[in-house]
Design an enzyme around this catalytic site. Structure first.
Site, PDB file in Angstrom:
ATOM      1  N   ASP A  42      -5.259  40.373  53.308  1.00 40.51           N
ATOM      2  CA  ASP A  42      -6.560  39.962  52.724  1.00 40.51           C
ATOM      3  C   ASP A  42      -6.720  38.574  53.714  1.00 40.51           C
ATOM      4  OD1 ASP A  42      -6.443  41.512  50.807  1.00 40.51           O
ATOM      5  OD2 ASP A  42      -5.737  39.850  49.457  1.00 40.51           O
ATOM      6  N   LYS A  64     -11.715  39.914  51.894  1.00 43.61           N
ATOM      7  CA  LYS A  64     -12.575  40.306  51.056  1.00 43.61           C
ATOM      8  C   LYS A  64     -13.060  38.642  50.576  1.00 43.61           C
ATOM      9  CE  LYS A  64     -10.428  42.658  48.019  1.00 43.61           C
ATOM     10  NZ  LYS A  64      -9.654  43.684  47.443  1.00 43.61           N
ATOM     11  N   MET A 176     -11.111  31.112  41.489  1.00 48.51           N
ATOM     12  CA  MET A 176     -12.418  31.697  41.850  1.00 48.51           C
ATOM     13  C   MET A 176     -13.729  31.002  41.137  1.00 48.51           C
ATOM     14  SD  MET A 176     -11.454  35.758  42.472  1.00 48.51           S
ATOM     15  CE  MET A 176     -10.430  35.743  40.756  1.00 48.51           C
TER      16      MET A 176
HETATM   17  N1  SAH Z   1      -3.657  36.340  44.239  1.00 51.80           N
HETATM   18  C1  SAH Z   1      -3.862  35.058  44.430  1.00 51.80           C
HETATM   19  C2  SAH Z   1      -5.442  34.828  43.826  1.00 51.80           C
HETATM   20  C3  SAH Z   1      -6.214  35.742  44.556  1.00 51.80           C
HETATM   21  S1  SAH Z   1      -7.974  35.301  43.674  1.00 51.80           S
HETATM   22  C4  SAH Z   1      -3.091  34.179  43.805  1.00 51.80           C
HETATM   23  O1  SAH Z   1      -2.058  34.621  43.060  1.00 51.80           O
HETATM   24  O2  SAH Z   1      -3.042  32.840  44.091  1.00 51.80           O
HETATM   25  C5  SAH Z   1      -8.458  34.028  44.861  1.00 51.80           C
HETATM   26  C6  SAH Z   1      -8.545  32.605  44.381  1.00 51.80           C
HETATM   27  O3  SAH Z   1      -7.283  31.990  44.314  1.00 51.80           O
HETATM   28  C7  SAH Z   1      -9.432  31.626  45.259  1.00 51.80           C
HETATM   29  O4  SAH Z   1     -10.848  31.774  44.766  1.00 51.80           O
HETATM   30  C8  SAH Z   1      -8.799  30.419  44.537  1.00 51.80           C
HETATM   31  O5  SAH Z   1      -9.339  30.020  43.259  1.00 51.80           O
HETATM   32  C9  SAH Z   1      -7.430  30.758  44.412  1.00 51.80           C
HETATM   33  N2  SAH Z   1      -6.638  30.272  45.829  1.00 51.80           N
HETATM   34  C10 SAH Z   1      -5.885  30.931  46.423  1.00 51.80           C
HETATM   35  N3  SAH Z   1      -5.376  30.352  47.407  1.00 51.80           N
HETATM   36  C11 SAH Z   1      -5.810  29.136  47.180  1.00 51.80           C
HETATM   37  C12 SAH Z   1      -5.212  27.707  47.624  1.00 51.80           C
HETATM   38  N4  SAH Z   1      -4.634  27.726  48.970  1.00 51.80           N
HETATM   39  N5  SAH Z   1      -5.784  26.513  47.147  1.00 51.80           N
HETATM   40  C13 SAH Z   1      -6.509  26.652  46.044  1.00 51.80           C
HETATM   41  N6  SAH Z   1      -6.938  27.806  45.540  1.00 51.80           N
HETATM   42  C14 SAH Z   1      -6.444  28.897  45.747  1.00 51.80           C
END
Ligand code: SAH
Length: 257
Positions: A42, A64, A176
């Protein structure tokens, strides 16, 4: 299939890459990445993590983002199944944990339906990584014994029932939610949450560019707009975000804005 008995399909490894820093990979994830011939990843996966792959590994991005769906989910599922049936092992690398807002469940189902073996390797989800980096305890004996993860950008946000998910004794973590911050703040206050409930926004958690910003709930939309908060960011709502002096100072400053 003519020579089915002599044919061995590959395995799809659904691997969590954690929130950014390669040091936050599991050993299992790091080992799988280091030996993979094909990595399908991703956009959220940090380049420093992809750099752990073999020089001759094939890296396929299916990045995405909210506005830009480069590869539809069906096409990703089909790619995984096709390559595995052709005999290749595939590391399907996802930000955070594959089963938290990562569509890992859909990919696992597509593989199972096609008879493709899968292994799921957990990762540190953004909420866990952000909490540690920002030193926000998601639970605390004084403030919260319930923590909920919600998606702030989903079909019919306004129809989602979030009543009771935030408030006294609870921590709400919104993934998100940057774009929809104004609707989120409004929705929570309509549900009866006090406008002065402390909120922290953690942008780029576990990365060099990390920012931790704070405001009372009513000030969240203005904070996001003024500070130009960008994805990836998490919104954390609850008293646990305001336990230390830095947090209280930031909140007081915001309240004056
Ligand atoms: N599977 C991922 C989430 C994917 S959805 C997990 O478990 O973390 C994507 C969302 O995750 C982003 O919009 C944000 O809200 C959050 N996110 C992912 N990486 C991040 C980071 N380094 N810092 C803050 N938010 C993060």
């Amino acid at each position: 299939m003519a020579h089915a008995e002599s044919f061995s399909a590959g395995t799809v490894y659904l691997v969590g890459a954690g929130p950014g820093d390669p040091d936050l990979l599991t050993l299992r994830a790091a080992r799988l990445i280091a030996r993979a011939g094909l990595i399908v990843h991703d956009g959220l996966v940090d380049p420093a993590i992809l750099a752990l792959a073999r020089p001759n590994a094939e890296l396929v991005s299916v990045a995405k983002s909210r506005a830009n769906h480069t590869m539809p989910q069906d096409a990703i599922n089909a790619l995984l199944v096709r390559e595995a049936l052709a005999g290749r092992d595939i590391v399907r690398l996802k930000g955070g944990d594959p089963l938290i807002f990562g569509r890992g469940g859909e990919e696992a189902e597509a593989c199972r339906a096609a008879g493709v073996a899968i292994e799921i390797v957990p990762g540190i989800s953004a909420a866990i990584g952000a909490a540690a980096a920002a030193q926000i305890p998601l639970t605390h004996r004084d403030n919260a014994s319930i923590v909920t993860f919600v998606a702030g950008q989903c079909k019919g946000l306004s129809d989602q029932d979030w009543a009771g998910l935030a408030g006294r004794g609870r921590t709400l973590v919104i993934y998100m939610g940057v774009k929809t911050a104004p609707q989120i703040a409004e929705k929570l206050m309509e549900d009866g949450l006090a406008p002065d409930v402390p909120v922290a926004v953690v942008e780029n958690a576990n990365r060099a560019a990390m920012r931790v910003l704070r405001a009372p709930l009513a000030g969240l939309p203005a904070l996001v707009a003024r500070q130009g908060v960008k994805s990836p960011a998490l919104i954390i709502i609850g008293d646990v975000t305001a336990r230390d002096n830095t947090a209280l100072e930031q909140l007081a400053l915001e309240a004056q804005e």
